[in-house]
Enzyme design. Structure first.
Site, PDB file in Angstrom:
ATOM      1  N   GLY C 148      34.053  28.524  46.855  1.00 35.57           N
ATOM      2  CA  GLY C 148      33.403  29.763  46.468  1.00 35.57           C
ATOM      3  C   GLY C 148      34.279  30.566  45.534  1.00 35.57           C
ATOM      4  O   GLY C 148      35.490  30.329  45.421  1.00 35.57           O
ATOM      5  N   CYS C 149      33.662  31.524  44.855  1.00 35.12           N
ATOM      6  CA  CYS C 149      34.402  32.300  43.866  1.00 35.12           C
ATOM      7  C   CYS C 149      35.428  33.224  44.533  1.00 35.12           C
ATOM      8  O   CYS C 149      36.611  33.205  44.183  1.00 35.12           O
ATOM      9  CB  CYS C 149      33.437  33.093  42.986  1.00 35.12           C
ATOM     10  SG  CYS C 149      32.196  34.051  43.869  1.00 35.12           S
ATOM     11  N   TYR C 150      34.992  34.030  45.500  1.00 34.33           N
ATOM     12  CA  TYR C 150      35.963  34.887  46.183  1.00 34.33           C
ATOM     13  C   TYR C 150      37.071  34.050  46.839  1.00 34.33           C
ATOM     14  O   TYR C 150      38.252  34.364  46.682  1.00 34.33           O
ATOM     15  CB  TYR C 150      35.264  35.746  47.239  1.00 34.33           C
ATOM     16  CG  TYR C 150      34.482  36.933  46.720  1.00 34.33           C
ATOM     17  CD1 TYR C 150      35.099  37.940  45.975  1.00 34.33           C
ATOM     18  CD2 TYR C 150      33.124  37.068  47.004  1.00 34.33           C
ATOM     19  CE1 TYR C 150      34.373  39.045  45.536  1.00 34.33           C
ATOM     20  CE2 TYR C 150      32.396  38.168  46.564  1.00 34.33           C
ATOM     21  CZ  TYR C 150      33.021  39.152  45.831  1.00 34.33           C
ATOM     22  OH  TYR C 150      32.315  40.243  45.391  1.00 34.33           O
TER      23      TYR C 150
END
Lengths: 340, 340, 340, 340
Positions: C148-150
């Site tokens: 995921g990005c975070y």
């Protein structure tokens, strides 16, 4: 001291409804009677916007039209006209922010909006709510058609020249740029942040945007036309504001000096229109969050001028102008609640 | 396989210099020889921009002009011409991104730029670096004048019609909107975030922006003029991109079909120009971060058309076009390093 | 020279799909085999985005999974897992950009995502695609779960300290800010331009965002935990980028010098991670449009540090990292097509 | 009806001066006496901002301090104190928007601001102008030190817990994000549109921003400390607004219910502070263009809470709060001119 007037807002949860509420809450002579919402009926206003305004939202059918003095209609065209009729029947004045009563000719309405007019019998009594042109008629009106945002910027920017028949060519090029609130609060790919931000795009250019009909009607009402408009709206990555850059060709005897005097004379006593001194150019910063229209005049070469006209589309282009109309209709000082 | 060509960048710490570096670092046939900076000489590139490019920044006087194949000049006008002369004397090719060699007539240069040309003897050898018009001449050039950003969008948007003499009226209205990087990296109130953000403003409208001279020169070089331009630039609250909305009036025998064929024919084999199908409109999103120019054609009424032309001002309007010119000058495939 | 690998993109018309296409088109060893779209099947890619990419869009059911080497899955969680299974059955490698294979424990998946896992039998073979932690396993993988990005920004920002067991307190405060493309291309009031622009807002703060599960899994895999995360995401009015500001408390024997050496040592040979020199702070400008993660370390007082970690959520936080994983899986140079 | 009070603005051409003017012009009991400007003395106000406010700008030395009731000082620190002294000597009240009278300890001032205090004899009479803490003292004050923007958001967000000694750990993490107007109107690379737009960056993180001194002074004045602040400001690409996300650890006996009651009780009668209901989170949209502070409380796990506090940095964080203080000092209704 007289009691405050009571106002109702039909369709209070769009951007124009929110702006109306912001203005009316500060208005010293108005108080909110009711707010309706199709999408959020049953909720409180503060649940719909990040604000402290704690009004119940009711369905339009439940609106006590007869218990208020003025009803503002912030509905889509077609939907608005029947509610305007009910409002008048209930004895309240109506200020319609939709397009339903802007065109005086129901055939033109049908042509531009694609469906029959829902209350053609009211067209003769509706007054086009541009105070700078129709102040006296607005004072006596029961039903005011609040002008469109683009038409407000364009008509105010051109009117002094048009009224005086200054144009040599009847062709007028109008290159307009609008902030995104003009597209409404409905979710769509076209208003998605990532699609708009860092972008800039024309849409409906030429002679296809519905607001053209309104501009033509008013400019031609001068009797100096008919005018031929080329209108190119563009979507700006800002929340609010319209700037229209307009290109006109005047008759030989219209010097730059005469052009200035024409504008300054016509707008000399207008509380919300300012003509900038030579060398300054209108911008959104001049008008953001105010009910002003700011106009600049730039001579290009003999007879050829660029007129720039800026408004805040949510204020002078919608809700501020609606309150200005209310002030006129009710005999208040025209600026009341609209100071900047 | 042949060695890479070595390139030098004079004035590498403005926005066009930074963009050049970004493009050239990905270019498979180029390597950076040196970077100069007036403001930051003595520092490293990565101290000036939030980037990992670790080049030393030297003063322009110390640039080893003779040790590179091509020098890109990203200097202000007036300052650039003498360095271009020294570059040629040192045996390198020069691609000048300033305005110094764009106007072929030194008198016109003096009139528009307010000072005498610093190297008028080079004007006859300079080639105007718009590949779509001058590809063959660019191939053999030692000195290329990289076009201005506004002129690139305007000339590419009008050229097919102008070349074919399609315009009935010689008047052309050009309403352009540019992102802020076009104003350079120097700090000023005009580029302060708070002044630009949520704002939109015209500037230098009519016939006063220096880029008008360049547009007129090139359009009139067609022999079908002379053309009379009205040019209104506006500042958009975005980092990059130019959209020009242009209004033209064509001769009677120019049908919409013929207009399309004119554009599609002329740009059929161009790697970086795209003519959109009918009904689509050019926007900044079409061109951001690419070397493309995207053009749309909208008929308004008989003979009257709106042409929209979009480029990224830092790429096709400056550094990308400069690399395209380098590719041509050095015999590389024109797209090399400019794929999108 | 070997033929190019063929890649397919499932769900090509979201922002990660578009970014993938942009990267893969410039990738010297890849070519596009097919693009699917649920919403736009039957149209061409260029009709969906303002771009010149002219691919047909097909329904996912029609995707010739067996005719490509690698399939990128840009689908919602839950929907992705079955397509990943079919991809593997068809003999292609799968890089899944959804959350479906990120959590190794199907019970954790069910708890955080609210439904049973659709292909639990594949969890043991899926590799978490963070090259800086799992490079060797990725090289041999048939199925990669792209992070995921975070989590990418948070795990890369904390990993050196966590791996070395430097934290005195197991509590870590993570205050993250993300651009709007992270919310996807679906139209909603939350991503409406006017709601986001000139606004800034936290959402799902504390311990409720699904990405917490992924951060905890990876940080705890170090064996030095368990860690207790407080995670506050915020929506930034920008298109792309994530900046995570993280607050940690280290053991007494961790001097600022040792902290630096820990990070610099761990990331010394990483092509896409940069640890900034003391005094510089990570920002979105460092990483926009690149596959980089930039980290800064700021000592506050004895044992207390602020770690800032920035990535482009669409590149290192999604599509760039996916291509980095593809490069590893196929034995290409890891940077191929990802130069900046 | 009593005459209006006359006010003077020293340093009227920065963003706080402009905001003051906007508020005071709508204030029913105030009128502008004079406006000074260092940079624009001799010009008219409307030449400096895109607005219709037509005041002459005079040099500070020429300001008739004795002819007004209240003087607002919008000057840099160090420069402000001597003008405050002259204001008091002339018999007017002073509201100082600089940092000069915020710290009660001149040694602390010297340590944080790097120079000796210019009017230490006035420190004992200055009142810290945060009405929610010092309302009564402000009523009688001749000299009010208007709080900093960050401190206003942080102190209001933490005060109820701090006053009641609820914190188990004295460490407080404050992660703040501010719009660009907080950096002033001076041109600099840091506020250049292209550097800020589409960017997001921390600065002066940890324990180095001068506003930390002010936060600590006020929080420690509770007697429940001393507190140890970690403060990380970030620059947001918006014009106005501050959101502070704060992480606190409370004593065991502080349930979520008790926390709410603590805030709701303390702010029950505050006209400009709102505590949001559980589940809602403070955002800039709640406060833009208003004098409000909006606070949200989010429980994370036992004893651990996230407090978000939002203000408009130019209104409640500067000019609105200054007018609120003026209202108190002059015995006006506190909300006068600040309705929203």
């Amino acid at each position: 001291m007289r009691d405050k007037v009571r106002v109702g807002i039909i369709g209070a949860t769009g951007y124009t409804g929110y702006e109306l509420l912001r203005i009316l809450r500060r208005h010293p002579a108005a108080e909110i009677g009711f707010c309706t919402s199709e999408s959020y009926a049953g909720q409180r206003y503060r649940e719909v916007f990040a604000c402290p305004y704690d009004y119940p939202l009711i369905a339009v059918e439940e609106a006590p039209l007869g218990e208020v003095d003025v009803v503002f209609l912030c509905l889509p065209h077609g939907v608005s006209a029947p509610v305007a009729r009910r409002t008048l029947e209930a004895g309240a004045r109506a200020i319609d922010l939709s397009a339903d009563f802007r065109l005086r000719d129901p055939a033109a309405y049908e042509r531009w909006y694609g469906h029959k007019h829902e209350a053609p019998e009211l067209l003769p009594v509706a007054v086009y709510g541009l105070p700078e042109l129709y102040r006296e008629r607005i004072r006596g009106a029961q039903l005011v058609a609040n002008p469109g945002c683009y038409p407000t910027s364009v008509i105010l920017g051109l009117w002094p020249l048009v009224r005086d028949g200054a144009l040599e060519r009847k062709t007028i090029i109008v290159d307009s740029k609008s902030g995104v609130s003009g597209a409404g609060r409905g979710a769509s790919l076209k208003t998605h942040f990532v699609e708009v931000n860092e972008n800039f795009a024309p849409y409906s250019v030429g002679y296809s945007h519905r607001h053209v009909s309104e501009m033509e009607q008013e400019l031609n009402a001068s009797g100096t036309g008919p005018y031929e408009l080329t209108f190119s709206p563009h979507l700006l990555p800002v929340n609010r504001g319209i700037l229209s850059t307009m290109y006109v060709w005047l008759r030989e005897d219209w010097s730059a000096q005469r052009v200035r005097e024409c504008y300054e004379g016509f707008y000399a006593n207008e509380p919300f229109v300012e003509v900038l001194p030579l060398g300054q150019l209108a911008s959104l910063a001049h008008v953001a969050n105010t009910n002003r229209c700011v106009i600049s005049i730039s001579p290009v070469r003999a007879g050829h001028y660029i007129i720039c006209s800026a408004i805040d589309n949510l204020v002078k282009g919608a809700s501020g102008q609606a309150v200005q109309n209310m002030n006129l209709m009710l005999g208040f000082e025209e600026r009341l609640g609209l100071e900047y």
